[in-house]
Design an enzyme around this catalytic site. Structure first.
Site, PDB file in Angstrom:
ATOM      1  N   PRO A 204      -1.068  -5.390   6.131  1.00 13.84           N
ATOM      2  CA  PRO A 204      -1.108  -6.836   6.396  1.00 13.84           C
ATOM      3  C   PRO A 204       0.300  -7.439   6.359  1.00 13.84           C
ATOM      4  O   PRO A 204       1.129  -6.996   5.561  1.00 13.84           O
ATOM      5  CB  PRO A 204      -1.953  -7.386   5.250  1.00 13.84           C
ATOM      6  N   PRO A 205       0.566  -8.431   7.195  1.00 11.34           N
ATOM      7  CA  PRO A 205       1.901  -9.022   7.258  1.00 11.34           C
ATOM      8  C   PRO A 205       2.355  -9.604   5.926  1.00 11.34           C
ATOM      9  O   PRO A 205       3.552  -9.680   5.654  1.00 11.34           O
ATOM     10  CB  PRO A 205       1.777 -10.116   8.327  1.00 11.34           C
ATOM     11  N   SER A 206       1.398  -9.989   5.068  1.00 17.93           N
ATOM     12  CA  SER A 206       1.785 -10.598   3.788  1.00 17.93           C
ATOM     13  C   SER A 206       2.134  -9.551   2.724  1.00 17.93           C
ATOM     14  O   SER A 206       2.535  -9.897   1.633  1.00 17.93           O
ATOM     15  CB  SER A 206       0.660 -11.496   3.277  1.00 17.93           C
ATOM     16  N   CYS A 207       1.943  -8.261   3.036  1.00 20.47           N
ATOM     17  CA  CYS A 207       2.264  -7.207   2.062  1.00 20.47           C
ATOM     18  C   CYS A 207       3.679  -6.687   2.292  1.00 20.47           C
ATOM     19  O   CYS A 207       4.074  -6.427   3.420  1.00 20.47           O
ATOM     20  CB  CYS A 207       1.318  -6.016   2.214  1.00 20.47           C
ATOM     21  N   ILE A 208       4.398  -6.523   1.187  1.00 23.23           N
ATOM     22  CA  ILE A 208       5.732  -5.961   1.345  1.00 23.23           C
ATOM     23  C   ILE A 208       5.844  -4.655   0.563  1.00 23.23           C
ATOM     24  O   ILE A 208       5.045  -4.364  -0.296  1.00 23.23           O
ATOM     25  CB  ILE A 208       6.838  -6.943   0.888  1.00 23.23           C
TER      26      ILE A 208
END
Lengths: 105, 130
Positions: free
Chosen positions: A101-105
């Site tokens: 997901p884009p919010s996971c780094i």
């Protein structure tokens, strides 16, 4: 089994067509996790949400959407973290064969 | 200063009006704005989404922004009910400018006249635009 699959640096499948329940179990085992029926509820939810909306929610929205669909108990942060201790959003997506997901780094 | 200690345990519920008055494509602002709307709902705020001006075009069915390499926002708009955002309104006069009818809209939205929108805006605690 996992060696033949194209995966990114976080171990996420590049091609969802290569996903199967066996692949999900193998990926989880590699992370030291044995998938149970409770994990599958969340994994299948993730796949259905992605198929319907072509959208990946952030952690807070993810919990809210689960609450709406599967009930307050399963949408509780503490419940989700017990299932996926290293991060429910990231790892539910990983075992679902979805992109990170884009919010996971 | 202990900031955490000053935060209330339960957020007051406010009425937040989100005004979409331009296209959602073209830059990342539209996408970020939709994220803010969803997050406001996830924090149990009362959310109203208003489409007016050029923004009404964002509601049209059968958009194909992918052919211009732009992200299709419709799937995100489709998630509004998942987060219990059901108060979606469209300005009647703006729809008339573009000759749009209610059955051309891709999501469920109430068509409201400018004068009624003005009244509703007065009930908002906060207004957001982008």
């Amino acid at each position: 089994m996992l060696a033949e699959l194209a995966r990114d640096e976080d171990g996420f499948l590049i091609n969802r067509n290569q996903w199967s329940e066996g692949v999900a179990e193998a990926m989880a085992l590699e992370d030291g996790l044995t998938l149970t029926a409770s994990h599958w509820d969340i994994i299948y939810f993730m796949q259905a949400y992605y198929d319907e909306f072509n959208h990946q929610p952030n952690a807070r929205l993810f919990a809210r959407a689960i609450k709406k669909k599967l009930g307050a108990e399963k949408g509780a942060s503490i419940y989700l973290y017990k299932l996926f201790p290293d991060g429910p959003l990231k790892y539910a997506n990983k075992y679902a064969g979805l992109p990170i997901p884009p919010s996971c780094i | 200063m202990n900031l955490i200690g000053t935060l209330p345990l339960v957020l007051d519920v406010k009425t937040l009006f989100f005004i979409i008055n331009k296209g959602l494509q073209g830059n990342v602002c539209g996408q970020e704005f939709l994220d803010i709307i969803l997050m406001a709902a996830a924090f149990d705020q009362k959310v109203v989404v208003l489409f007016e001006g050029d923004g009404v075009n964002a509601l049209l069915k059968n958009q194909q922004p992918e052919c211009l390499n732009l992200k299709n926002m419709m799937p995100v708009l489709d998630t509004l009910p998942v987060y219990d955002i059901n108060d979606v309104i469209v300005e009647k006069e703006s729809m008339e400018v573009y000759g749009l009818t209610e059955n051309e809209l891709a999501i469920k939205a109430a068509v409201v006249s400018r004068s009624d929108i003005k009244k509703r805006l007065r009930s908002a605690d906060h207004l957001f635009g982008f």
